[in-house]
Write a protein that holds these residues in place. Structure first.
Motif, short mmCIF file in Angstrom:
data_model
loop_
_atom_site.label_atom_id
_atom_site.label_comp_id
_atom_site.label_asym_id
_atom_site.label_seq_id
_atom_site.Cartn_x
_atom_site.Cartn_y
_atom_site.Cartn_z
N HIS A 119 17.16 1.08 -66.66
CA HIS A 119 17.17 0.03 -66.41
C HIS A 119 16.38 -0.99 -67.57
CE1 HIS A 119 13.11 -0.69 -64.80
NE2 HIS A 119 13.28 0.59 -64.40
N ARG A 120 16.71 -2.19 -67.73
CA ARG A 120 15.89 -2.76 -68.78
C ARG A 120 14.51 -3.70 -68.01
NH1 ARG A 120 20.95 -6.45 -70.78
NH2 ARG A 120 20.01 -7.97 -69.23
N ASP A 122 14.10 -6.10 -67.31
CA ASP A 122 14.33 -7.35 -66.45
C ASP A 122 15.06 -6.84 -65.09
OD1 ASP A 122 16.88 -6.61 -67.06
OD2 ASP A 122 17.56 -8.67 -67.88
N LYS A 124 17.91 -5.13 -64.76
CA LYS A 124 19.26 -4.70 -64.75
C LYS A 124 19.59 -3.42 -65.24
CE LYS A 124 23.75 -6.20 -67.07
NZ LYS A 124 24.21 -6.45 -65.95
N ILE A 125 20.30 -2.77 -64.30
CA ILE A 125 20.75 -1.30 -64.52
C ILE A 125 21.77 -1.30 -65.63
CG2 ILE A 125 21.83 0.62 -63.57
CD1 ILE A 125 20.78 -0.25 -60.73
N VAL A 126 21.45 -0.44 -66.50
CA VAL A 126 22.23 -0.27 -67.81
C VAL A 126 22.96 1.25 -67.49
CG1 VAL A 126 20.97 -1.70 -69.21
CG2 VAL A 126 20.41 0.72 -69.17
#
Length: 247
Positions: A119-120, A122, A124-126
């Protein structure tokens, strides 16, 4: 079953507290938590000392890099299993270690491999990085399971050795090759998502790192007497795309 968790850190004040809390929040009680600090210059040590009651052992001293610090942690460990939790990562849930313990109790294995999420900052899962379709033969073409998802029997390190300091970013690849492919340890896919990992790690940062890890993958295979195709390793990004499309 005692499980030893090792966190290596250096100037990790921005992230280390979340990592420690993640360990302290685990539902499984028989955890030995070891932190190896590389003589941090920020307030990492103040944070470690704040959670002294939740940490079994910690040291802070200069080292020869990440893998030297990991070896120090392994040498201090007394658990039946060893797992690595990086200083900017957290466990995916509070029950991860309980699930790992139960899986190893139910299976006569030397190691388990699982999944992680990346994840980033922030949140958010990438990427979901899974070992579901992995097998040890894939090491020959440059693919390893996510290192933080692996839990090893501690005795493997006594029998086959620790992380090789002759590698800059590929010592985990070499160790996995030595354990899984050369010495053919007994392992099983757990299906457990162990770790939430912040993207931008040591071996995942740009073209120069890709070139270096490609070189070190070949070095790892060569020194363990494993046959491989240099071209397939260099083209492993293409194999990832093909595998994704097939799925």
């Amino acid at each position: 079953m005692k499980i030893s968790l090792i966190t290596v850190c250096y100037n990790s004040a921005e992230t280390i507290e979340k990592t420690i809390v993640s360990v302290a929040s685990q539902t499984y009680e028989n955890i030995e938590y070891i932190i190896i600090d590389g003589n941090s210059k920020d307030n990492t040590l103040e944070i470690i000392q704040k959670y002294n009651n939740q940490i079994s052992k910690w040291i802070s001293e200069p080292d020869k890099g990440l893998y030297d610090a990991m070896n120090k942690g392994v040498n201090l460990a007394t658990g039946d299993l060893i797992g690595i939790l990086n200083s900017d990562d957290t466990f995916d849930s509070d029950s991860v270690i309980e699930k790992i313990a139960n899986f190893h109790k139910e299976n006569n294995i030397d190691a388990s491999v699982g999944n992680i999420i990346q994840h980033r900052a922030d949140g958010k899962i990438v990427r979901v990085y899974t070992s579901k379709y992995w097998n040890s033969e894939k090491l020959r073409i440059g693919f390893m399971p996510p290192h933080p998802s692996i839990f090893f029997k501690r005795e493997l390190f006594n029998e086959y050795g620790g992380y090789n300091l002759g590698f800059k970013i590929g010592a985990d690849y070499e160790l996995i090759t030595r354990f899984f492919l050369k010495n053919k340890i007994v392992w099983k896919y757990s299906g457990i998502t162990t770790t939430a990992m912040l993207v931008g790690g040591l071996s995942s940062s740009g073209a120069s790192s890709y070139k270096l890890i490609t070189k070190e993958i070949q070095k790892a295979l060569s020194m363990n007497g494993i046959d491989f195709s240099p071209l397939k390793i260099k083209m492993r990004f293409l194999w990832k795309i093909i595998g994704f499309l097939r799925k």
